[in-house]
Structures are given as structure tokens and as C-alpha cells.
Design a protein around this motif. Sequence first.
Motif, PDB file in Angstrom:
ATOM      1  N   ARG A 198     -92.102 -36.027 -30.328  1.00  0.00           N
ATOM      2  CA  ARG A 198     -91.027 -36.184 -31.314  1.00  0.00           C
ATOM      3  C   ARG A 198     -91.048 -34.991 -32.251  1.00  0.00           C
ATOM      4  N   GLU A 254     -99.378 -48.611 -39.671  1.00  0.00           N
ATOM      5  CA  GLU A 254     -98.507 -49.125 -38.611  1.00  0.00           C
ATOM      6  C   GLU A 254     -99.079 -48.720 -37.254  1.00  0.00           C
ATOM      7  N   SER A 299     -91.560 -46.235 -23.612  1.00  0.00           N
ATOM      8  CA  SER A 299     -90.676 -47.327 -23.174  1.00  0.00           C
ATOM      9  C   SER A 299     -89.826 -47.028 -21.928  1.00  0.00           C
ATOM     10  N   ASP A 317     -91.554 -34.615 -35.163  1.00  0.00           N
ATOM     11  CA  ASP A 317     -92.130 -35.073 -36.437  1.00  0.00           C
ATOM     12  C   ASP A 317     -92.957 -33.974 -37.099  1.00  0.00           C
TER      13      ASP A 317
HETATM   14  C1  FA5 Z   1     -91.648 -47.085 -30.392  1.00  0.00           C
HETATM   15  O1  FA5 Z   1     -91.889 -45.957 -29.970  1.00  0.00           O
HETATM   16  C2  FA5 Z   1     -91.277 -48.183 -29.464  1.00  0.00           C
HETATM   17  N1  FA5 Z   1     -90.976 -47.664 -28.167  1.00  0.00           N
HETATM   18  C3  FA5 Z   1     -92.393 -49.221 -29.396  1.00  0.00           C
HETATM   19  C4  FA5 Z   1     -91.972 -50.471 -28.741  1.00  0.00           C
HETATM   20  C5  FA5 Z   1     -92.229 -50.661 -27.414  1.00  0.00           C
HETATM   21  C6  FA5 Z   1     -91.353 -51.469 -29.475  1.00  0.00           C
HETATM   22  C7  FA5 Z   1     -91.853 -51.840 -26.780  1.00  0.00           C
HETATM   23  C8  FA5 Z   1     -90.973 -52.642 -28.868  1.00  0.00           C
HETATM   24  C9  FA5 Z   1     -91.250 -52.812 -27.536  1.00  0.00           C
HETATM   25  P1  FA5 Z   1     -92.266 -46.531 -32.842  1.00  0.00           P
HETATM   26  O2  FA5 Z   1     -91.261 -45.443 -32.988  1.00  0.00           O
HETATM   27  O3  FA5 Z   1     -92.476 -47.393 -34.000  1.00  0.00           O
HETATM   28  O4  FA5 Z   1     -91.878 -47.466 -31.618  1.00  0.00           O
HETATM   29  O5  FA5 Z   1     -93.636 -45.877 -32.391  1.00  0.00           O
HETATM   30  C10 FA5 Z   1     -94.735 -46.672 -32.024  1.00  0.00           C
HETATM   31  C11 FA5 Z   1     -96.013 -46.163 -32.663  1.00  0.00           C
HETATM   32  O6  FA5 Z   1     -96.275 -44.823 -32.309  1.00  0.00           O
HETATM   33  C12 FA5 Z   1     -95.979 -46.115 -34.177  1.00  0.00           C
HETATM   34  O7  FA5 Z   1     -96.176 -47.373 -34.723  1.00  0.00           O
HETATM   35  C13 FA5 Z   1     -97.155 -45.197 -34.467  1.00  0.00           C
HETATM   36  O8  FA5 Z   1     -98.386 -45.869 -34.326  1.00  0.00           O
HETATM   37  C14 FA5 Z   1     -97.039 -44.220 -33.341  1.00  0.00           C
HETATM   38  N2  FA5 Z   1     -96.361 -43.014 -33.815  1.00  0.00           N
HETATM   39  C15 FA5 Z   1     -95.048 -42.846 -34.034  1.00  0.00           C
HETATM   40  N3  FA5 Z   1     -94.785 -41.594 -34.405  1.00  0.00           N
HETATM   41  C16 FA5 Z   1     -95.973 -40.941 -34.414  1.00  0.00           C
HETATM   42  C17 FA5 Z   1     -96.380 -39.597 -34.691  1.00  0.00           C
HETATM   43  N4  FA5 Z   1     -95.502 -38.648 -34.989  1.00  0.00           N
HETATM   44  N5  FA5 Z   1     -97.685 -39.288 -34.616  1.00  0.00           N
HETATM   45  C18 FA5 Z   1     -98.602 -40.219 -34.260  1.00  0.00           C
HETATM   46  N6  FA5 Z   1     -98.283 -41.504 -33.970  1.00  0.00           N
HETATM   47  C19 FA5 Z   1     -96.995 -41.862 -34.048  1.00  0.00           C
END
Ligand code: FA5
Length: 373
Positions: free
Chosen positions: A215, A311, A191, A217
Motif C-alpha cells: 500500500r 489494530e 483478500s 502508506d
Molecule cells: C484488510 O486488508 C482486509 N482485507 C481484512 C479483512 C479480510 C477484513 C477478510 C474482513 C475479511 P485492513 O485494511 O484493516 O483490512 O488491514 C488489515 C490489517 O493489516 C490491519 O489491521 C493492520 O494490522 C495491517 N496493516 C494495514 N496497513 C498496514 C501497514 N501499512 N503496515 C503494517 N500493517 C498494516
Amino acid sequence: MSAPNSSFDPKQVAPLGEEQVFAMRDEALAAIAAATDLEALKQVRTEHAGDRSPLGLANREIGALPPQAKKDAGMRVGQARGAVNQALAARQAVLEVEAEERMLVTETVDVTLPWDRTPRGARHPITMLSERIADVFVAMGWEVAEGPLVEAEWLNFDALNLGADHPARTMQDTFWTEPAENHVVLRTHTSPVQARTMLTRKPPIYVVCPGRVFRTDEYDATHSPMFHQVEGLVVDEGITMAHLKGSLDHMLQALFGEGVVTRFRPSYFPFTEPSAEMDLVCFVCRGTGLNDDPDAEVPTCRTCRGEGWIELGGCGVVNPRVLTACGVDPERYTGFAFGFGIDRTLMFRHGVEDLRSVFEGDIRFSRAFGTEI
Ligand code: FA5
């Protein structure tokens, strides 16, 4: 006083006498005959036919001779040089033929030898999928935008309306670089490219940005501390949630084909309002949430952890506060943004059950994708 000696000068004519000129010629001819390759012949040419060769220097001396001596010496030197040049050309032709014949022998390809003994490499499936996703948007006229992996805290958080006390800023989620007072992080999502794009371009903006994010994670079947996201951003006059839905539906159909089962779930992101989460039905349990192995220790599906849905990412209408922070007039423009996980998309699209196989570098995993270049 005697008259000037204009017809004979023994000091000058001596080096150009017949004997000397023939000796120079014969020496040159012997060297030419002895040259066994083109490189050696090149050297002989410089030494025996160049400006500083004995015959070359003799040729220079001719001008200083009196008329009759000049004529005689000119003829002798000219004939000798002609003979040397002819011999050089003849030897060059012979050596060229020899070189070509040698090359034909040494560079022959034995077509009967076994081939392809080294396994072919393959591009990483994540790279291929990232490009494929970007292509879907580029085909709609969007541009590809990029940003750095090491990002300013302000662009990763503040510009996106993540307040100073937002939990995502804590050490639990974010890799901070040292020294902390520099306020630099490994970007936690794609973002910040939204903010960078709005700060550097004027609307209308239609960009897509695939890239790596980080992250803190756990490393498990669906999470990794380094993974890939693709961000989309549109800012233009009259943009609504309907444009977002249409764009995402188009992309999901392009990637998964007609009939893909998805859902939009109300959600919250500080940088979009309203916001939604995009989910896809779990490809392992097909939405039941159950482990189909009756003897399994855990009765729920390992991949979706019993949820029935995977998700994929978040999306929404760009928060006017973000537009303002990035210098876009929210009275005139609206926009939408989305960001989803490319690794999770790969899992869903190709039936990869454990995310870790994407990162472990086992060639048997990548090879299955190898033909899709
Ligand atoms: C975001 O990172 C927001 N920046 C997305 C966004 C952009 C929302 C623009 C609105 C507008 P989120 O933290 O949910 O959102 O991460 C997005 C996606 O990244 C998750 O749904 C998942 O598919 C993927 N993701 C998140 N963490 C991990 C991880 N540790 N390993 C693999 N995939 C991941």
C-alpha cells in the motif's frame, strides 16, 4: 600351379613374433610402473591393454594365422597380455592405497582449530511467524492457499464488492502498474485469494493464506508500504459469526497464550457483512494510551498513538454478493473471512516497538529469533 600355402605366411606371422610381442609387453610394463596415480594408470590401461592397444590388435590378428602359427602366437600374446593385466592389477592396488593415504592427510580435520567464526544465519522472524500462524490452522484441518503479489484489479477490488468509486482504489492507497489500461495492481490485501479460492474450488472451503501486500502508506513505527497479512476463509453450510469468533480465539490463544486481551469492534468491509475489527491491548502502554517517560516530548504512547489498542485486522461474515460474484450459491452456503497484519502481530508477540526494525535487515534484530527454527 602351386598348392595353397596353408602352414606358413611370413607376412602375417611377422608382427606376432616373439621379439615384437615381448617388446609390446615390456613397453606396457614400463608404462604401468611409471604411472604415478590412478588417473595415469587408467590412461596406460587404455593404451596398452585396450582393444586398440598393440597387444589388443595383435590378439585380433591371431585368428587369421594358420593353425601352428596361431597356436604359438596365441600362447605368446596370451602370456604377454596376462602379464600386463597382472601388473595393472598390482599397480592399481598400490596406487589405491597411496590415494587413500594422501586423502587421509589432506582431508584431516584439525579439531583444535577455532570454530563457528562465521555467525550463524537465521530465518526472518516474519517467515517463522507466518508459518506458525498457518500451522495453527493446518492443525485444525485447513489448507494453505496462495495467490500472486501482482493481481488483477477485478480480483483485488470488484470481486470483493469494492465499488468503482471506493477510496481504496485511488492512487493514495494502491500501487498501480503501467499501463493503467491493463488494470493490474500490487495486491493491497490478501483478500483476492478468497476470490481465487472460491472461483477454483467447491465448498466446503477452509483455507489460510499468509503473504506479502503493498500500500502507498507512510513508513513509520506501525506502518510500512510493504507488509504481511494472513487471510482466512471458510465457506460451508451453516457457518456463522460464532464459528469466526471461535476460530480466531483459538488462533490468538495458540499465539499469545491464555489470557490475551482482545476486542471485536464493529467495522465495515465491503466484502463482509456484518464486519468487525480485531484489536489487541497495546503492549507498550498496556492500554493506558500514555507515554511512560515523563520527560517525553509527546505525552501519549508512540506505538498506539494514545489509543491503548493495536489494530490487528478485520473480519466478518462473507457478503453474499461476494459469494455470488465467485460462483458460490449464497442460498446454500455461508462463510466467514478474516485478514490481519502479521507484522503487527510480531510486534505485539515479541515486544517490537518500531515496525521499521522488522524491515531494516539488522542481523542483531533477527538473531534474537534465530533459535526458533
Ligand atoms: C484488510 O486488508 C482486509 N482485507 C481484512 C479483512 C479480510 C477484513 C477478510 C474482513 C475479511 P485492513 O485494511 O484493516 O483490512 O488491514 C488489515 C490489517 O493489516 C490491519 O489491521 C493492520 O494490522 C495491517 N496493516 C494495514 N496497513 C498496514 C501497514 N501499512 N503496515 C503494517 N500493517 C498494516
